[in-house]
Scaffold this active site. Structure first.
Site, PDB file in Angstrom:
ATOM      1  N   HIS A 326     -37.393  81.315  79.049  1.00 28.52           N
ATOM      2  CA  HIS A 326     -38.732  81.630  79.535  1.00 28.52           C
ATOM      3  C   HIS A 326     -39.059  83.111  79.463  1.00 28.52           C
ATOM      4  O   HIS A 326     -40.244  83.466  79.405  1.00 28.52           O
ATOM      5  CB  HIS A 326     -38.905  81.139  80.971  1.00 28.52           C
ATOM      6  CG  HIS A 326     -39.129  79.670  81.080  1.00 28.52           C
ATOM      7  ND1 HIS A 326     -38.094  78.745  81.072  1.00 28.52           N
ATOM      8  CD2 HIS A 326     -40.265  78.940  81.175  1.00 28.52           C
ATOM      9  CE1 HIS A 326     -38.586  77.532  81.177  1.00 28.52           C
ATOM     10  NE2 HIS A 326     -39.894  77.608  81.228  1.00 28.52           N
ATOM     11  N   GLY A 327     -38.075  83.963  79.472  1.00 27.50           N
ATOM     12  CA  GLY A 327     -38.402  85.376  79.393  1.00 27.50           C
ATOM     13  C   GLY A 327     -37.203  86.280  79.554  1.00 27.50           C
ATOM     14  O   GLY A 327     -36.157  85.870  80.072  1.00 27.50           O
TER      15      GLY A 327
END
Length: 478
Positions: A326-327
């Site tokens: 996700h990041g």
């Protein structure tokens, strides 16, 4: 190009009209039109990003075809390795280069050695995590002999760049979507109506629910040090509905648009906030990503075959990797690990596959025990979302410690009554539609034609009345 923009309102009818004007006998022209439209859609943000998606498509098309022609297992493995290195290399460079560099420098500083490295000003290409995983699933499935290699450049490139789901999913498998570009489409009125309903519901989720929750959630998170524990908890709850309305709304719009053109995408959300435990939640949240990690990471690691220790190890790995997907921030890793910790007790007690059917199936109301389970699952999910929303782990920790103070039992300082009313309407519609593929899928059985149109126009009215300025979808940053 944003779904909730004037540009897209002009773009979509043109794409739809030209697609169906082209005779079905000229299926290649339809695919060419979709490919052109998809590149325009993607290049609208930054035309330079097109070079990446074209390069990735070329590499995986050549890898797939050479893999299919090779009888040498060694050569096939080398080709698969090439695909993995190229795709994950691009993803790693654009998304994680500065993260690893910063942590490398911090580690040496902690040991008393100051070193200097300059980070790169890298712009993250929109949707790179989504189409990277989509093309990787193709080459892995060809390597496993689960699907044949695609011989048509046009079909393969269109599969990779198909605009409705390109930038935020669902992450489509080649076995489902790719063959659909070979089948001439005939316009199906009922499917088109179903698609438009899903698009309408997706826009309602995004514009009315997500964007209005975002207004208050952002205010609370950005000034969290000034608010009581009850207000901070409210901020976490509002963010939970924001991210659900935002992300599942995008998926509904993507699936609905595809339906109007005769394409069937996989369901990506299945009413996750009605889950009775965290295992059920993860079977219903971002299904295309959860099943991707199951098939391409969890099972290759050994899955559930090696006893409890291996199950625990593999479960922790997929949750942490999912968080990192996700990041490039420790907050996402902690978020993933926290969900793993939620999941592990169910795994150890063999209760992780206990709730496979939707709650209260065939009944109007849930039982008291089901309500308690749903609320408990929702609240621990909210606490995990706080890490997801926070800029760093320290921020999240301070936010959580301030929640669990005596002020948790006070009246919240922000009481957005219109948003509460909207959330109640939203939850009622979702509850009564929970046995369908999406909330409005079975509306034919509930209302006459007249009342259906009253309902549709009511949703449109709410979108115009409560619509804020256009905001990007949260998952565009991933």
């Amino acid at each position: 190009m944003l779904f909730n923009s004037i540009d897209f309102v002009i773009f979509l009818p043109i794409v739809f009209a030209v697609f169906w004007v082209i005779p079905k006998e000229n299926n290649s022209w339809r695919n060419a039109w979709l490919l052109l439209a998809s590149y325009v859609f993607y290049g609208w943000w930054d035309s330079r990003f097109l070079l990446l998606i074209v390069f990735s498509s070329v590499v995986d098309f050549l890898v797939g075809n050479n893999m299919a022609q090779s009888k040498s297992l060694k050569n096939r493995k080398l080709l698969l390795l090439l695909s993995l290195c190229v795709n994950l290399g691009l993803l790693g460079f654009f998304k994680y280069y500065n993260f690893f560099l910063d942590n490398f420098v911090s580690a040496f500083s902690f040991l008393g050695h100051d070193i200097q490295f300059r980070g790169l000003e890298v712009v993250l290409p929109v949707g790179i995590s989504f189409y990277t995983f989509q093309t990787l699933s193709y080459t892995i499935d060809v390597y496993r002999n689960k699907i044949p290699a695609e011989r048509s450049v046009l079909k393969f490139f269109t599969y990779v760049a198909f605009f409705p789901q390109l930038v935020a999913g669902p992450i489509e498998r080649a076995s489902n979507l790719l063959p659909q570009f070979s089948k001439p489409k005939t316009f199906d009125y009922q499917e088109a109506v179903m698609g438009l309903r899903q698009v309408l519901w997706g826009f309602f989720k995004k514009i009315v629910i997500a964007d209005n929750c975002a207004f208050y959630a952002n205010q609370i998170f950005e000034q969290h040090e000034f608010y009581s524990g009850s207000t901070l908890l409210l901020g976490g709850i509002l963010f939970a509905f924001q991210i659900y309305g935002d992300f599942s709304g995008y998926s509904d719009i993507a699936i609905g648009i595809s339906r109007t053109m005769g394409f069937n995408l996989m369901q990506n959300f299945a009413f996750p906030y009605f889950s009775r435990d965290i295992a059920e939640f993860w079977r219903r949240w971002h299904i295309s990503l959860s099943t991707w990690f199951r098939d391409y990471l969890y099972i290759p690691l050994g899955g559930s075959k090696g006893g409890k220790w291996m199950q625990l190890r593999n479960t922790m790995i997929i949750f942490v990797v999912s968080g990192f997907w996700h990041g490039a921030n420790w907050t996402f890793i902690v978020w993933g690990a926290l969900n793993a910790l939620y999941f592990i007790p169910l795994l150890l007690s063999d209760r992780n596959r206990r709730n496979l059917e939707i709650v209260a199936k065939g009944r109007t109301l849930p039982k008291v025990g089901e309500v308690i389970s749903i609320l408990g699952t929702f609240m621990i999910t909210v606490l995990a979302w706080i890490f997801f929303r926070s800029p760093d782990v320290g921020f999240a920790w301070n936010y959580l410690t301030n929640i669990f103070s005596i002020s948790l039992f006070s009246i919240p300082e922000i009481i957005p009554l219109p948003v509460f009313m909207l959330l109640n309407i939203f939850l009622l519609i979702e509850w009564f539609g929970r046995e369908g593929e999406f909330a409005l899928a079975r509306i034919d059985f509930a209302f006459s034609k007249t009342w259906r149109y009253v309902f549709y126009y009511s949703l449109l009215f709410l979108m115009f009345w409560f619509g804020n300025q256009e905001q990007e979808f949260i998952y565009f940053q991933f």
